[in-house]
Design a protein around this motif. Structure first.
Motif, PDB file in Angstrom:
ATOM      1  N   LYS A  88      44.560  40.838  33.208  1.00 12.23           N
ATOM      2  CA  LYS A  88      43.540  39.807  33.426  1.00 12.23           C
ATOM      3  C   LYS A  88      43.176  39.649  34.900  1.00 12.23           C
ATOM      4  O   LYS A  88      42.106  39.152  35.219  1.00 12.23           O
ATOM      5  CB  LYS A  88      44.018  38.472  32.864  1.00 12.23           C
ATOM      6  CG  LYS A  88      44.131  38.455  31.366  1.00 12.23           C
ATOM      7  CD  LYS A  88      44.699  37.133  30.875  1.00 12.23           C
ATOM      8  CE  LYS A  88      44.958  37.182  29.394  1.00 12.23           C
ATOM      9  NZ  LYS A  88      45.658  35.983  28.915  1.00 12.23           N
ATOM     10  N   SER A  89      44.063  40.065  35.793  1.00 11.57           N
ATOM     11  CA  SER A  89      43.772  39.935  37.225  1.00 11.57           C
ATOM     12  C   SER A  89      43.037  41.155  37.776  1.00 11.57           C
ATOM     13  O   SER A  89      42.728  41.199  38.964  1.00 11.57           O
ATOM     14  CB  SER A  89      45.048  39.667  38.013  1.00 11.57           C
ATOM     15  OG  SER A  89      45.918  40.768  37.960  1.00 11.57           O
ATOM     16  N   TYR A  90      42.761  42.141  36.929  1.00  5.28           N
ATOM     17  CA  TYR A  90      42.063  43.348  37.369  1.00  5.28           C
ATOM     18  C   TYR A  90      40.753  43.555  36.609  1.00  5.28           C
ATOM     19  O   TYR A  90      40.421  44.663  36.220  1.00  5.28           O
ATOM     20  CB  TYR A  90      42.975  44.574  37.210  1.00  5.28           C
ATOM     21  CG  TYR A  90      44.084  44.610  38.218  1.00  5.28           C
ATOM     22  CD1 TYR A  90      43.874  45.088  39.503  1.00  5.28           C
ATOM     23  CD2 TYR A  90      45.353  44.135  37.894  1.00  5.28           C
ATOM     24  CE1 TYR A  90      44.892  45.101  40.440  1.00  5.28           C
ATOM     25  CE2 TYR A  90      46.374  44.150  38.827  1.00  5.28           C
ATOM     26  CZ  TYR A  90      46.140  44.634  40.091  1.00  5.28           C
ATOM     27  OH  TYR A  90      47.154  44.643  41.013  1.00  5.28           O
ATOM     28  N   THR A  91      39.996  42.499  36.431  1.00  7.50           N
ATOM     29  CA  THR A  91      38.703  42.599  35.757  1.00  7.50           C
ATOM     30  C   THR A  91      37.607  42.894  36.785  1.00  7.50           C
ATOM     31  O   THR A  91      37.781  42.624  37.978  1.00  7.50           O
ATOM     32  CB  THR A  91      38.365  41.282  35.035  1.00  7.50           C
ATOM     33  OG1 THR A  91      38.223  40.245  36.017  1.00  7.50           O
ATOM     34  CG2 THR A  91      39.440  40.907  34.020  1.00  7.50           C
ATOM     35  N   PRO A  92      36.476  43.420  36.354  1.00 12.33           N
ATOM     36  CA  PRO A  92      35.370  43.641  37.298  1.00 12.33           C
ATOM     37  C   PRO A  92      34.961  42.349  38.023  1.00 12.33           C
ATOM     38  O   PRO A  92      34.652  42.381  39.216  1.00 12.33           O
ATOM     39  CB  PRO A  92      34.246  44.156  36.405  1.00 12.33           C
ATOM     40  CG  PRO A  92      34.955  44.817  35.266  1.00 12.33           C
ATOM     41  CD  PRO A  92      36.177  43.968  35.028  1.00 12.33           C
ATOM     42  N   LYS A  93      34.974  41.232  37.326  1.00  6.76           N
ATOM     43  CA  LYS A  93      34.614  39.965  37.956  1.00  6.76           C
ATOM     44  C   LYS A  93      35.593  39.624  39.090  1.00  6.76           C
ATOM     45  O   LYS A  93      35.186  39.193  40.170  1.00  6.76           O
ATOM     46  CB  LYS A  93      34.590  38.844  36.919  1.00  6.76           C
ATOM     47  CG  LYS A  93      34.144  37.525  37.482  1.00  6.76           C
ATOM     48  CD  LYS A  93      34.020  36.462  36.402  1.00  6.76           C
ATOM     49  CE  LYS A  93      33.509  35.166  37.014  1.00  6.76           C
ATOM     50  NZ  LYS A  93      33.244  34.155  36.003  1.00  6.76           N
ATOM     51  N   LYS A  94      36.889  39.821  38.850  1.00  2.00           N
ATOM     52  CA  LYS A  94      37.893  39.556  39.895  1.00  2.00           C
ATOM     53  C   LYS A  94      37.677  40.481  41.095  1.00  2.00           C
ATOM     54  O   LYS A  94      37.792  40.053  42.238  1.00  2.00           O
ATOM     55  CB  LYS A  94      39.310  39.730  39.353  1.00  2.00           C
ATOM     56  CG  LYS A  94      39.686  38.766  38.262  1.00  2.00           C
ATOM     57  CD  LYS A  94      40.254  37.517  38.866  1.00  2.00           C
ATOM     58  CE  LYS A  94      40.761  36.642  37.723  1.00  2.00           C
ATOM     59  NZ  LYS A  94      41.487  35.509  38.161  1.00  2.00           N
ATOM     60  N   TYR A  95      37.376  41.760  40.819  1.00  2.00           N
ATOM     61  CA  TYR A  95      37.108  42.692  41.918  1.00  2.00           C
ATOM     62  C   TYR A  95      35.880  42.248  42.718  1.00  2.00           C
ATOM     63  O   TYR A  95      35.874  42.310  43.941  1.00  2.00           O
ATOM     64  CB  TYR A  95      36.885  44.118  41.403  1.00  2.00           C
ATOM     65  CG  TYR A  95      38.155  44.864  41.090  1.00  2.00           C
ATOM     66  CD1 TYR A  95      39.101  45.092  42.074  1.00  2.00           C
ATOM     67  CD2 TYR A  95      38.399  45.371  39.826  1.00  2.00           C
ATOM     68  CE1 TYR A  95      40.273  45.795  41.806  1.00  2.00           C
ATOM     69  CE2 TYR A  95      39.562  46.069  39.541  1.00  2.00           C
ATOM     70  CZ  TYR A  95      40.485  46.283  40.532  1.00  2.00           C
ATOM     71  OH  TYR A  95      41.631  46.982  40.256  1.00  2.00           O
ATOM     72  N   ALA A  96      34.839  41.808  42.020  1.00  2.00           N
ATOM     73  CA  ALA A  96      33.621  41.358  42.701  1.00  2.00           C
ATOM     74  C   ALA A  96      33.899  40.146  43.581  1.00  2.00           C
ATOM     75  O   ALA A  96      33.409  40.073  44.720  1.00  2.00           O
ATOM     76  CB  ALA A  96      32.544  41.029  41.672  1.00  2.00           C
ATOM     77  N   LEU A  97      34.693  39.207  43.092  1.00  2.00           N
ATOM     78  CA  LEU A  97      35.046  38.033  43.895  1.00  2.00           C
ATOM     79  C   LEU A  97      35.844  38.423  45.138  1.00  2.00           C
ATOM     80  O   LEU A  97      35.593  37.926  46.240  1.00  2.00           O
ATOM     81  CB  LEU A  97      35.829  37.030  43.053  1.00  2.00           C
ATOM     82  CG  LEU A  97      35.054  36.321  41.941  1.00  2.00           C
ATOM     83  CD1 LEU A  97      35.993  35.526  41.043  1.00  2.00           C
ATOM     84  CD2 LEU A  97      33.994  35.413  42.546  1.00  2.00           C
ATOM     85  N   THR A  98      36.788  39.327  44.956  1.00  4.78           N
ATOM     86  CA  THR A  98      37.604  39.780  46.092  1.00  4.78           C
ATOM     87  C   THR A  98      36.736  40.512  47.103  1.00  4.78           C
ATOM     88  O   THR A  98      36.835  40.269  48.316  1.00  4.78           O
ATOM     89  CB  THR A  98      38.729  40.705  45.599  1.00  4.78           C
ATOM     90  OG1 THR A  98      39.547  39.979  44.675  1.00  4.78           O
ATOM     91  CG2 THR A  98      39.589  41.196  46.754  1.00  4.78           C
TER      92      THR A  98
END
Length: 105
Positions: A88-98
């Motif tokens: 759950k911490s490696y979703t495209p959305k999480k990558y975009a936020l980072t």
């Protein structure tokens, strides 16, 4: 899922230190726990995310871990749940936020 866990034989000082990274991605994607010889990369992952499987000091330790898990399937389930949580911490959305934080903060 036909596999219960993935086994990494890359110990410390190995010439292939970065090779397992792709397989790690597969393990996360499949919520597949890891049994690995201890090395800095795997230790970093476990320190960051928690027990995503079992770290071993040598091959005999790995054999013991496999035998132990064969007798305790609930432990495999616990590790699979942990890997699903990590996923759950490696979703495209999480990558975009980072990436946004890196670029604009």
């Amino acid at each position: 899922n036909y596999l219960d866990f993935a086994i990494f034989f890359n110990g410390e000082g190995n010439n292939y230190d970065l090779i397992p990274s792709g397989v790690f991605s597969d393990c996360i994607s499949l919520s597949l726990p890891i049994i690995a010889l201890s090395n800095p990369q795997v230790e970093f992952f476990f320190n960051k995310h928690g027990e995503a499987g079992i770290l071993c000091k040598d091959v005999d330790d790995m054999a013991d871990a496999i035998h132990s898990l064969a007798e305790l399937p609930e432990e495999i389930h616990k590790y699979k749940n942990k890997m699903a949580e990590i996923k759950k911490s490696y979703t495209p959305k999480k990558y975009a936020l980072t990436l946004g934080k890196i670029l604009y903060d």
